[in-house]
Design a protein around this motif. Structure first.
Motif, short mmCIF file in Angstrom:
data_model
loop_
_atom_site.label_atom_id
_atom_site.label_comp_id
_atom_site.label_asym_id
_atom_site.label_seq_id
_atom_site.Cartn_x
_atom_site.Cartn_y
_atom_site.Cartn_z
N PHE A 315 1.01 -1.38 0.11
CA PHE A 315 -0.13 0.06 -0.20
C PHE A 315 0.72 1.06 0.00
O PHE A 315 0.97 2.25 -1.04
CB PHE A 315 -1.06 0.68 1.14
CG PHE A 315 -1.78 1.01 1.31
CD1 PHE A 315 -2.57 1.92 0.84
CD2 PHE A 315 -1.75 2.29 2.42
CE1 PHE A 315 -3.41 2.66 1.43
CE2 PHE A 315 -1.52 3.62 2.68
CZ PHE A 315 -3.15 3.86 1.83
N GLU A 316 1.60 1.14 1.32
CA GLU A 316 2.77 2.28 1.10
C GLU A 316 3.56 2.65 -0.31
O GLU A 316 3.45 3.61 -0.81
CB GLU A 316 3.57 2.40 2.47
CG GLU A 316 2.90 3.00 3.14
CD GLU A 316 2.35 1.24 3.61
OE1 GLU A 316 2.46 0.64 3.28
OE2 GLU A 316 1.52 1.89 5.39
N ALA A 318 2.39 1.71 -3.60
CA ALA A 318 2.37 1.88 -4.33
C ALA A 318 1.33 2.85 -4.33
O ALA A 318 1.36 3.47 -5.73
CB ALA A 318 1.13 0.61 -4.71
N SER A 319 1.21 3.92 -3.70
CA SER A 319 0.07 5.22 -3.39
C SER A 319 1.07 6.37 -2.37
O SER A 319 0.75 7.24 -2.80
CB SER A 319 -0.85 4.65 -1.86
OG SER A 319 -0.61 4.24 -0.78
N TRP A 320 2.06 5.77 -2.19
CA TRP A 320 3.25 7.14 -1.34
C TRP A 320 2.12 7.66 -0.38
O TRP A 320 2.70 8.75 0.30
CB TRP A 320 3.13 8.00 -2.15
CG TRP A 320 4.62 7.59 -3.77
CD1 TRP A 320 4.87 6.79 -3.35
CD2 TRP A 320 5.29 9.00 -4.10
NE1 TRP A 320 5.61 7.09 -4.59
CE2 TRP A 320 6.60 8.20 -4.96
CE3 TRP A 320 5.66 9.84 -4.61
CZ2 TRP A 320 7.18 8.40 -5.69
CZ3 TRP A 320 6.17 10.65 -5.14
CH2 TRP A 320 7.32 9.76 -5.61
N PHE A 321 1.27 7.00 -0.09
CA PHE A 321 0.80 7.04 1.63
C PHE A 321 0.74 6.99 2.33
O PHE A 321 1.62 5.46 1.86
CB PHE A 321 -1.44 6.45 1.77
CG PHE A 321 -1.87 7.61 0.88
CD1 PHE A 321 -2.36 8.53 1.82
CD2 PHE A 321 -2.29 7.34 -0.54
CE1 PHE A 321 -3.24 9.28 1.21
CE2 PHE A 321 -3.19 7.99 -0.64
CZ PHE A 321 -4.20 9.12 -0.42
#
Length: 337
Positions: A315-316, A318-321
């Motif tokens: 998640f981190e 792929a999203s830069w969140f």
């Protein structure tokens, strides 16, 4: 319920968990173990490194011999070299240039049995003076646009083989993307309000004190509102300054004090976590358009301390969140208590 929080310094969004979901004791990481094999950064082993670039030494001690307090040498596995020309050029739709810059190791102490937070204030002050000296020297090289100083402590933070207390310096011909994002946000805020965004945030945080970890006459350490890492901490000069290299003697001592204090709080609260520490400074003022016109007024240098307590997931990546399981208000309360 969790919250989306926007980092006003970068424009990046993070997800912050509900309060008190995770406690400091819930984190597990490899404990720092100091190596016992031969270390090239220990005193009397100076011949095992390339010749020193800079050192703070006891009076009368010879270069590349014992008697040093802080010592800077080229990285033995250079990622960038000072020799040569940049030769920026196209390759189809792409741009490339030669790997010109500097890649240096700062041995923070001659003692193998001490980490940065275990040094005395005057010893940490010498490390800071070394940073300043190297920045000022490299600024004279017109090929260099930015000097990044950082420290990896612990395996999860990237210190896989070296357990001596060191930091690293990379002199770059381009400005790193994260710094550029901060510069753009600071420029846009200044254009809108004619004020430094860092100063405004700092004044608010010092007034509210919900995310204040520590302070002294010259510096304040905060848990940022949109912390992307659990127990993230940032140290800001209280008086506006765009360039770290302009720090004066009194400020150096107070920066050493607050840095030691915060690192010791992290060590006590979390049990010696791995962390990355970096200097977020402005680029050198080479003639360019745009933000260079107000950078002295809109940017505010700072130190970032990022404990590495959770790994990145798909998640981190792929999203830069970022997902932070510890709200900064909780982190500040734990560290300031």
């Amino acid at each position: 319920m969790s919250q989306f929080r926007k980092d006003v310094f970068t424009g990046r969004w993070v997800i912050v968990a509900e309060a008190d979901v995770v406690r400091p004791s819930d984190f597990h990481f490899k404990k720092f173990v100091r190596g016992t094999t031969f270390c090239p950064f220990c005193e009397t082993h100076e011949a095992s490194t390339p010749p020193e670039i800079f050192a703070i030494r006891q009076t009368g001690s010879p270069a590349d011999g014992p008697g040093w307090v802080v010592r800077v040498v080229p990285n033995s596995q250079l990622r960038l070299r000072v020799e040569g020309e940049l030769r920026r050029r196209p390759e189809g739709f792409h741009d490339l240039m030669n790997g010109v810059g500097a890649d240096e190791i700062v041995a923070e102490t001659p003692r193998h049995d001490r980490s940065l937070h275990e040094l005395e204030v005057n010893e940490i002050a010498d490390v800071i003076r070394t940073y300043v000296a190297r920045i000022l020297d490299l600024e004279r090289d017109k090929r260099i646009r930015y000097v990044l100083i950082f420290k990896n402590h612990g395996v999860e933070a990237g210190a896989h083989t070296i357990t001596h207390s060191i930091s690293e310096l990379m002199a770059l011909p381009v400005t790193p993307g994260l710094i550029k994002a901060k510069l753009m946000a600071a420029r846009d805020y200044f254009a809108l309000k004619d004020r430094c965004i860092y100063c405004d945030v700092l004044h608010q945080e010092l007034r509210e004190r919900r995310r204040l970890i520590a302070e002294n006459d010259d510096f304040a350490c905060l848990a940022p509102f949109a912390s992307g890492y659990p127990f993230e901490a940032c140290v800001f000069p209280k008086v506006h300054s765009s360039a770290f290299s302009r720090i004066n003697a009194v400020q150096i001592e107070n920066l050493a004090r607050i840095l030691r204090d915060v690192l010791q709080r992290l060590d006590h609260t979390l049990g010696g976590p791995p962390y990355n520490l970096s200097l977020q400074d402005r680029p050198f003022l080479r003639p360019r358009e745009g933000y260079w016109k107000t950078i002295e007024e809109d940017f505010h240098w700072h130190l970032e301390i990022l404990p590495q307590l959770i790994g990145l997931t798909g998640f981190e990546r792929a999203s830069w969140f970022s997902y932070n399981p510890v709200p900064p208000e909780t982190a500040a309360r734990c560290l300031s208590g």
